[in-house]
Design a protein around this motif. Structure first.
Motif, short mmCIF file in Angstrom:
data_model
loop_
_atom_site.label_atom_id
_atom_site.label_comp_id
_atom_site.label_asym_id
_atom_site.label_seq_id
_atom_site.Cartn_x
_atom_site.Cartn_y
_atom_site.Cartn_z
N GLY A 267 9.58 -11.39 -17.83
CA GLY A 267 9.33 -10.33 -18.80
C GLY A 267 8.55 -9.17 -18.23
N PRO A 268 8.05 -8.29 -19.11
CA PRO A 268 7.42 -7.04 -18.66
C PRO A 268 6.22 -7.25 -17.74
N GLU A 269 5.35 -8.26 -18.04
CA GLU A 269 4.16 -8.46 -17.22
C GLU A 269 4.55 -8.82 -15.79
N ALA A 270 5.50 -9.75 -15.66
CA ALA A 270 5.94 -10.14 -14.32
C ALA A 270 6.62 -8.98 -13.62
N ALA A 271 7.37 -8.17 -14.39
CA ALA A 271 8.07 -7.03 -13.79
C ALA A 271 7.08 -6.01 -13.24
N VAL A 272 6.00 -5.74 -14.00
CA VAL A 272 4.99 -4.78 -13.53
C VAL A 272 4.32 -5.30 -12.27
N ALA A 273 3.93 -6.58 -12.27
CA ALA A 273 3.30 -7.15 -11.08
C ALA A 273 4.25 -7.10 -9.90
N MET A 274 5.51 -7.44 -10.13
CA MET A 274 6.53 -7.42 -9.08
C MET A 274 6.67 -6.03 -8.48
N ILE A 275 6.73 -5.02 -9.33
CA ILE A 275 6.90 -3.64 -8.85
C ILE A 275 5.70 -3.22 -8.00
N GLN A 276 4.49 -3.52 -8.48
CA GLN A 276 3.31 -3.10 -7.74
C GLN A 276 3.21 -3.80 -6.39
N LEU A 277 3.51 -5.08 -6.36
CA LEU A 277 3.44 -5.81 -5.09
C LEU A 277 4.50 -5.31 -4.12
N ARG A 278 5.70 -5.08 -4.62
CA ARG A 278 6.77 -4.62 -3.73
C ARG A 278 6.45 -3.24 -3.16
N MET A 279 6.00 -2.33 -4.01
CA MET A 279 5.69 -0.99 -3.54
C MET A 279 4.50 -1.00 -2.58
N ALA A 280 3.53 -1.87 -2.85
CA ALA A 280 2.40 -1.98 -1.93
C ALA A 280 2.84 -2.50 -0.57
N ALA A 281 3.71 -3.51 -0.57
CA ALA A 281 4.20 -4.05 0.70
C ALA A 281 4.97 -2.99 1.48
N ARG A 282 5.78 -2.21 0.79
CA ARG A 282 6.55 -1.15 1.47
C ARG A 282 5.61 -0.07 2.03
N THR A 283 4.57 0.27 1.27
CA THR A 283 3.62 1.27 1.75
C THR A 283 2.86 0.76 2.97
N LEU A 284 2.38 -0.48 2.89
CA LEU A 284 1.65 -1.06 4.01
C LEU A 284 2.52 -1.20 5.25
N ALA A 285 3.83 -1.39 5.04
CA ALA A 285 4.73 -1.55 6.17
C ALA A 285 4.82 -0.27 7.00
N GLY A 286 4.49 0.87 6.40
CA GLY A 286 4.52 2.12 7.13
C GLY A 286 3.33 2.28 8.07
N LEU A 287 2.33 1.43 7.93
CA LEU A 287 1.15 1.47 8.80
C LEU A 287 1.38 0.57 10.00
N ASP A 288 0.83 0.94 11.11
CA ASP A 288 1.01 0.14 12.33
C ASP A 288 -0.07 -0.95 12.37
N ILE A 289 0.07 -1.91 11.45
CA ILE A 289 -0.87 -3.02 11.38
C ILE A 289 -0.10 -4.33 11.56
N PRO A 290 -0.74 -5.36 12.09
CA PRO A 290 -0.04 -6.64 12.31
C PRO A 290 0.26 -7.33 10.98
N PRO A 291 1.18 -8.29 11.00
CA PRO A 291 1.56 -8.99 9.77
C PRO A 291 0.38 -9.63 9.04
N GLY A 292 -0.54 -10.22 9.77
CA GLY A 292 -1.68 -10.85 9.12
C GLY A 292 -2.52 -9.86 8.34
N GLU A 293 -2.72 -8.66 8.89
CA GLU A 293 -3.48 -7.64 8.20
C GLU A 293 -2.71 -7.13 6.99
N LEU A 294 -1.40 -6.99 7.11
CA LEU A 294 -0.58 -6.55 5.98
C LEU A 294 -0.72 -7.53 4.82
#
Length: 462
Positions: A267-294
Motif C-alpha cells: 500500500g501507500p506507506e510501503a510505496a513511499v518507503a520504497m520510492i525514497q530508498l530507491r531514489m537514495a540508492a540511485r543518488t548514492l550510486a553517483g558518488l565514488d564510494i565503496p559498496p559498504g559505505e553506500l
C-alpha cells in the motif's frame, strides 16, 4: 419498499423471485461495470430506456454538487440500456461521451436541487440531442416517437449530486409515479456509494501503476559488461503495487550497480518507503564510494524515514574491468550465481540486519572473482518463502529453477553441431528466464511480492 429489479417491481405487480439484479451493485470496483449493473437493475419490465451519467469533474477529482446559477454542467455517459438489449449504447450514443447540459434542462435542475424531475415527455434539449445523435437507430427513433413519461433522478453522495439516472417509459408501461421515482432514488443512493468506491479504487490504481512504471529500471540494455532483465509480480489486488524495489545504474569508473530491496508491507506507506530508498540508492550510486559505505548511508536514511525501517536489500557492484563482483546485504536473501558450466549456488554472504537499525556499518561485503560470463540473480523473499518450509529450501528450489530454465534457453539457442560445445550465455534471452523464475515460485509461497533481477556479467578484456 422494493428496489427496481427486486420482486415487486414488475409491470403487473407480481413478485419475481428469479433473483435480485440490484444486489450486484457494489460488487465490482469498476465504474463502467457498476453503471451497467444499475441499468440492468432497472430492467425492461420497469422502464424502456435508462442511462447513467456522472459529473465530469467528479470523475476527475471527486468534486460533487452543482449550483443553480451555473450556466451549464458537463456529465459523462457511463452506461445505457435502450429496450431489452445488453447495457451498451447504440452507435449514436457512445459510452464515455461527455455532454453539456444547459441550466434550464431537467438534468441540471436535478443536479442543483437534489430532487427528481418527473416529466410527461422529453424536454426540448433532449429531443434535439437525440434526433441529431448520429446514424439512424430504430431504438432512438422509437424513444422519440413513443416516450410518454420521463424521469431524472440525481445520484446523491453525502448530500451532493455526483450524477444522475434518466429513465423513460412508453405506452406499454404506466406513467412514472412518485413512488417509482422514490424506488429509483433508493437504488441511486446505493449506486452512488458503489460508484464512489469504484472511482476511489480506480484513482488509487492509476496512481499505483504510475508509481510502478516510474520505478522500472532500464533493463534489456547492456551496461559495461552487463546485460540485465527483470520480473515482477505484486501480491496486491489486480497486480498493482507492493514494497519491492529494484534498480540498475552506472557507477563511476565503468562499474554497474544492481540492487533489490523489500520495504515492509503493502500500500501507500510501503510505496513511499520504497520510492525514497530507491531514489537514495540511485543518488548514492553517483558518488565514488565503496559498496559498504553506500549501504551504511542507506541505513542512516532508512532510520529516519517512516516505514523504511526493517526494509531489506542486496546491493551488488560489478566491475567488468577488474572482473570483481562485490555483494553486500542487509537482512536480505543471498544472491545466486550461475556460471555456464556449474549449477546455481547462493553467494556466501554475511546477511546483516535490515536497514534502519544503524547496523550496516558492520556488514561485510563478499567479493567474487568473475573470469568468464556468469549469471547473477537477485530476488525478493516472496520468490523463496513458503508457509511449510524454511527459506533455505526455497533458495535451493530457486537455484534449480534457474538451472532448468537456463538449460532450456541454451538448448533453444544451440545450432546444428553445437550440442557438445560450451554454453554461450551471450545468446540467451534473459527475459524468458525471469518470467520462468517468477512462475516457478512454490505453490505454498507466502502472499508477498515477487521480484527477480537477472544479470549476465561478462568480464571485459584489456
Amino acid at each position: 419498499m422494493c428496489l427496481p429489479g427486486e420482486g415487486a417491481t414488475t409491470l403487473n405487480g407480481a413478485h419475481d423471485h428469479s433473483g435480485d439484479p440490484a444486489d450486484v451493485i457494489g460488487s465490482a470496483l469498476d465504474l463502467h461495470e457498476t453503471g451497467n449493473h444499475v441499468v440492468h437493475s432497472l430492467g425492461p419490465d420497469f422502464c424502456d430506456a435508462v442511462s447513467v451519467y456522472l459529473l465530469e469533474r467528479w470523475v476527475a477529482d471527486g468534486s460533487g454538487g452543482t449550483s443553480a446559477e451555473a450556466p451549464q454542467v458537463e456529465a459523462r455517459r457511463l452506461a445505457l440500456r435502450v429496450g431489452a438489449g445488453l447495457p451498451a449504447g447504440p452507435d449514436g450514443l457512445p459510452i464515455d461521451q461527455v455532454l453539456v447540459f444547459p441550466r434550464d434542462t431537467p438534468y441540471a435542475r436535478a443536479l442543483s436541487t437534489g430532487n427528481a424531475q418527473l416529466l410527461d415527455a422529453f424536454d426540448p434539449h433532449t429531443t434535439d440531442r437525440l434526433a441529431g445523435s448520429g446514424p439512424a437507430d430504430t431504438r432512438i427513433d422509437d424513444l422519440l416517437r413513443t416516450t410518454t413519461s420521463f424521469v431524472v433522478v440525481p445520484l446523491l453522495l453525502k448530500g451532493e449530486a455526483i450524477g444522475f439516472v434518466a429513465a423513460t417509459r412508453g405506452p406499454r408501461l404506466p406513467l412514472f409515479t412518485r413512488p417509482d421515482t422514490d424506488r429509483i432514488a433508493l437504488l441511486a443512493a446505493r449506486a452512488a456509494v458503489a460508484l464512489d468506491n469504484a472511482r476511489r479504487y480506480e484513482h488509487e490504481r492509476r496512481t499505483a501503476l504510475a508509481i510502478r512504471r516510474s520505478l522500472v529500471p532500464v533493463t534489456g540494455l547492456a551496461f559495461d559488461g552487463c546485460r540485465v532483465a527483470h520480473g515482477y509480480r505484486p501480491a496486491g489486488r489486480d497486480g498493482i503495487i507492493g514494497g519491492d524495489w529494484y534498480d540498475v545504474f552506472p557507477r563511476p569508473g565503468r562499474r554497474t550497480g544492481l540492487i533489490v530491496g523489500d520495504a515492509m508491507g503493502h500500500g501507500p506507506e510501503a510505496a513511499v518507503a520504497m520510492i525514497q530508498l530507491r531514489m537514495a540508492a540511485r543518488t548514492l550510486a553517483g558518488l565514488d564510494i565503496p559498496p559498504g559505505e553506500l549501504l551504511r548511508r542507506l541505513d542512516d536514511l532508512a532510520a529516519e524515514t517512516p516505514g523504511a525501517s526493517f526494509a531489506t536489500c542486496t546491493y551488488v557492484e560489478w566491475d567488468a574491468e577488474l572482473h570483481t563482483c562485490t555483494v553486500i546485504g542487509a537482512g536480505h536473501p543471498p544472491a545466486l550465481v550461475r556460471r555456464s558450466d556449474e549449477p546455481a549456488r547462493p553467494v556466501t554472504l554475511d546477511p546483516g540486519l535490515p536497514l534502519g537499525l544503524l547496523s550496516a556499518a558492520h556488514a561485510e561485503p563478499t567479493v567474487l572473482k568473475i573470469d568468464r560470463p556468469t549469471l547473477l540473480l537477485l530476488y525478493s523473499d516472496g520468490v523463496v518463502e513458503t508457509r511449510h518450509s524454511d527459506i533455505d529450501t526455497g533458495i535451493e528450489q530457486l537455484g534449480r529453477a534457474l538451472d532448468t530454465a537456463l538449460a532450456g534457453e541454451l538448448e533453444r539457442t544451440r545450432g546444428p553441431g553445437e550440442e557438445d560445445g560450451p554454453a554461450d550465455l551471450s545468446r540467451v534471452d534473459l527475459q524468458p528466464l525471469c518470467d520462468a523464475l517468477i512462475l516457478a515460485a512454490p505453490i505454498d509461497a507466502t502472499c508477498d511480492d515477487r521480484t527477480v533481477l537477472l544479470a549476465e556479467l561478462t568480464p571485459l578484456r584489456p
